[in-house]
Design a protein around this motif. Structure first.
Motif, PDB file in Angstrom:
ATOM      1  N   ASP A  43       0.790  -1.143   0.146  1.00  0.00           N
ATOM      2  CA  ASP A  43       0.006  -0.010  -0.010  1.00  0.00           C
ATOM      3  C   ASP A  43       0.734   1.272   0.067  1.00  0.00           C
ATOM      4  N   VAL A  44       1.633   1.396  -0.937  1.00  0.00           N
ATOM      5  CA  VAL A  44       2.617   2.649  -1.130  1.00  0.00           C
ATOM      6  C   VAL A  44       1.846   3.765  -1.647  1.00  0.00           C
ATOM      7  N   PRO A  45       1.494   4.739  -1.101  1.00  0.00           N
ATOM      8  CA  PRO A  45       0.407   5.916  -1.264  1.00  0.00           C
ATOM      9  C   PRO A  45       0.892   6.422  -2.925  1.00  0.00           C
ATOM     10  N   ALA A  46      -0.100   7.011  -3.661  1.00  0.00           N
ATOM     11  CA  ALA A  46       0.118   7.575  -5.170  1.00  0.00           C
ATOM     12  C   ALA A  46       1.281   8.592  -4.716  1.00  0.00           C
ATOM     13  N   ASP A  47       2.276   8.414  -5.822  1.00  0.00           N
ATOM     14  CA  ASP A  47       3.510   9.753  -5.778  1.00  0.00           C
ATOM     15  C   ASP A  47       4.131   9.598  -4.198  1.00  0.00           C
ATOM     16  N   GLY A  48       4.173   8.470  -3.675  1.00  0.00           N
ATOM     17  CA  GLY A  48       4.714   8.527  -2.365  1.00  0.00           C
ATOM     18  C   GLY A  48       6.057   7.178  -2.409  1.00  0.00           C
ATOM     19  N   SER A  49       6.119   7.091  -1.434  1.00  0.00           N
ATOM     20  CA  SER A  49       7.243   6.045  -1.131  1.00  0.00           C
ATOM     21  C   SER A  49       6.820   4.918   0.195  1.00  0.00           C
TER      22      SER A  49
END
Length: 157
Positions: free
Chosen positions: A126-132
């Motif tokens: 569950d890595v967030p959108a445009d995240g790490s």
């Protein structure tokens, strides 16, 4: 892929493939045909254990439906040793898509000459959108000498 970390094992008695190979090499230096045969057998066991772990890791990644190659989205920290004597490395997955994604990553632990010592597979969920997202890869056994880590494969889904 709900597993936070999935590890693959190779040697049945907790020995690392590299320690089995070391014992094999020591036995090979001993005098006599029996020692040489025993060394060959131990070296063969170590090679088979690593090959088995690598094949199992590859199969886990191949089984992911709808995944895309994400090796370029993964970075590794420097290998370290945890309190249990196992080699660990921080894994960072960068998600450049517009929705949350998970990543399954195969990390190969090698010696300074590039010889494969161990394989670990883990999921960064569950890595967030445009995240790490971050997770820790951990060797299945104690590894000796200078250990390096490399991303062998990664799948985003």
């Amino acid at each position: 892929m709900a597993a936070a970390a999935l590890a693959l094992a190779g040697c049945s008695d907790g020995e690392s493939p590299s320690s089995v190979v070391s014992r094999a090499e020591s036995a090979a230096r001993s005098v006599g045909g029996e020692a040489t045969a025993a060394a060959s057998s131990l070296a063969s066991e170590a090679s088979e254990a690593i090959a088995s772990a690598t094949a199992e890791a590859g199969q886990k990644l191949d089984d992911i439906k709808g995944g895309v190659d994400a090796k370029g989205s993964i970075t590794l920290g420097s290998p370290d040793t945890d309190s249990g004597g196992r080699t660990t490395v921080q894994v960072t997955a960068e998600n450049t898509t517009d929705s949350a994604k998970s990543f399954t990553v195969q990390v190969n632990f090698t010696d300074q000459n590039g010889k494969l010592l161990d394989v670990a597979v883990l999921t960064v969920s569950d890595v967030p959108a445009d995240g790490s997202g971050k997770a820790t890869a951990r060797s299945n056994r104690t590894l000796s000498g200078e250990v390096k880590a490399e991303v062998a494969r990664a799948v985003r889904y």
